[in-house]
Design an enzyme around this catalytic site. Structure first.
Site, PDB file in Angstrom:
ATOM      1  N   ARG A  42       0.843  -1.198   0.000  1.00  0.00           N
ATOM      2  CA  ARG A  42       0.000   0.000   0.000  1.00  0.00           C
ATOM      3  C   ARG A  42       0.873   1.240   0.000  1.00  0.00           C
ATOM      4  O   ARG A  42       2.087   1.176   0.191  1.00  0.00           O
ATOM      5  CB  ARG A  42      -0.872   0.023   1.263  1.00  0.00           C
ATOM      6  N   THR A  45       3.628   1.439   9.695  1.00  0.00           N
ATOM      7  CA  THR A  45       2.525   1.589  10.626  1.00  0.00           C
ATOM      8  C   THR A  45       2.415   0.334  11.480  1.00  0.00           C
ATOM      9  O   THR A  45       3.000  -0.705  11.156  1.00  0.00           O
ATOM     10  CB  THR A  45       1.195   1.859   9.892  1.00  0.00           C
ATOM     11  N   HIS A 101      -0.206  -2.414  13.465  1.00  0.00           N
ATOM     12  CA  HIS A 101      -1.549  -2.964  13.625  1.00  0.00           C
ATOM     13  C   HIS A 101      -1.520  -3.936  14.795  1.00  0.00           C
ATOM     14  O   HIS A 101      -0.537  -4.653  15.002  1.00  0.00           O
ATOM     15  CB  HIS A 101      -2.017  -3.714  12.373  1.00  0.00           C
ATOM     16  N   ILE A 132      -4.352   6.134   7.194  1.00  0.00           N
ATOM     17  CA  ILE A 132      -4.922   5.783   5.900  1.00  0.00           C
ATOM     18  C   ILE A 132      -3.801   5.298   4.987  1.00  0.00           C
ATOM     19  O   ILE A 132      -2.747   5.934   4.892  1.00  0.00           O
ATOM     20  CB  ILE A 132      -5.619   6.999   5.247  1.00  0.00           C
ATOM     21  N   GLY A 133      -4.018   4.176   4.331  1.00  0.00           N
ATOM     22  CA  GLY A 133      -3.064   3.658   3.350  1.00  0.00           C
ATOM     23  C   GLY A 133      -3.815   2.808   2.351  1.00  0.00           C
ATOM     24  O   GLY A 133      -4.456   1.828   2.731  1.00  0.00           O
ATOM     25  N   VAL A 138      -8.112   1.869   6.109  1.00  0.00           N
ATOM     26  CA  VAL A 138      -7.893   2.763   7.247  1.00  0.00           C
ATOM     27  C   VAL A 138      -7.741   1.953   8.530  1.00  0.00           C
ATOM     28  O   VAL A 138      -8.147   0.782   8.599  1.00  0.00           O
ATOM     29  CB  VAL A 138      -9.051   3.766   7.420  1.00  0.00           C
ATOM     30  N   SER A 139      -7.163   2.589   9.541  1.00  0.00           N
ATOM     31  CA  SER A 139      -7.116   1.991  10.883  1.00  0.00           C
ATOM     32  C   SER A 139      -7.420   3.084  11.898  1.00  0.00           C
ATOM     33  O   SER A 139      -6.933   4.210  11.783  1.00  0.00           O
ATOM     34  CB  SER A 139      -5.746   1.363  11.168  1.00  0.00           C
ATOM     35  N   CYS A 160       4.359   6.275  10.307  1.00  0.00           N
ATOM     36  CA  CYS A 160       4.155   7.082   9.089  1.00  0.00           C
ATOM     37  C   CYS A 160       5.283   8.087   8.874  1.00  0.00           C
ATOM     38  O   CYS A 160       5.088   9.113   8.208  1.00  0.00           O
ATOM     39  CB  CYS A 160       2.802   7.785   9.118  1.00  0.00           C
TER      40      CYS A 160
END
Length: 228
Positions: A82, A87, A89, A158-159, A171-172, A188
């Site tokens: 992406r 990032t 998660h 957002i990616g 998105v997350s 980021c």
């Protein structure tokens, strides 16, 4: 003002809405997204919005700088494909993978990203959180006056990736993740500001509460979905 994409439910089937109750391994999610995006592009499957959590991990976008991976041994690191940089998660973070056919909606990548931003901001507003955008930074930010006059923290990322005008990744939104997990990277590529969550802001909200708000505001911005 939140504006829906110019598409009526009569011109295209509503997207499927899927929620995974247990953490989904990243490689499994990537494989399923790849398969679904191909099926959507070929007209074999409806669009999909997939809400899930991942086990703790780091992902590297196409612009990732290796210097921003501070602790490469802490969690698994995945090349995501992406846009964006590094990032995190993990549990307590709501990830939304959005697979829409822009060719049949509105073939404008910038407009799509703006709609994702509006979706997150409208969702946060339901919890009395004012999400804001910054021209020089991606994602959604909240001001933290208690930390200083110019202090801001990132609450949502957002990616996205586009293939044959079909979107994937997404998105997350930080609901209640372990914020210490973000310290293994420069999120980021931005080191001047911190990371926050609804819980960190003193807001008690379950993942189910957030899902309801996400679904309601998705409908307002992107149009109807399965079950409407």
């Amino acid at each position: 003002m939140v504006k829906p994409l110019p598409l009526s439910s009569a011109t295209q089937p509503a997207p499927e809405w899927r929620i995974s109750d247990t953490p989904v391994p990243y490689e499994v999610a990537l494989r399923e997204m790849e398969e679904r995006v191909a099926a959507i592009a070929e007209g074999r499957a409806p669009e999909l919005v997939w809400l899930l959590e991942h086990p703790p991990l780091y992902t590297a976008g196409t612009s990732a700088d290796e210097a921003d991976l501070i602790d490469p041994e802490r969690f698994p690191v995945y090349r995501a494909g992406r846009g964006g940089q590094y990032t995190y998660h993990g549990p307590g973070q709501r990830v939304a993978y959005v697979m829409l056919d822009l060719k049949r909606r509105k073939p404008d990548v910038r407009a799509f990203v703006q709609d994702l931003e509006a979706w997150l901001i409208a969702t946060l507003a339901e919890f009395n959180v004012k999400g804001e955008l910054r021209e020089d930074r991606v994602g959604v930010w909240v001001r933290r006056p208690e930390k200083g006059f110019t202090a801001e923290d990132k609450i949502a990322a957002i990616g996205v990736r586009i293939r044959k005008w079909v979107t994937f990744h997404g998105v997350s939104l930080n609901v209640d993740p372990d914020l210490d997990h973000f310290t293994g990277i420069v999120p980021c590529g931005i080191s001047q500001h911190g990371v926050t969550s609804l819980t960190d802001l003193g807001i008690t909200a379950s993942m189910a509460d957030v899902d309801i708000a996400l679904k309601r505001n998705f409908r307002r911005i992107f149009g109807p979905q399965e079950g409407d």
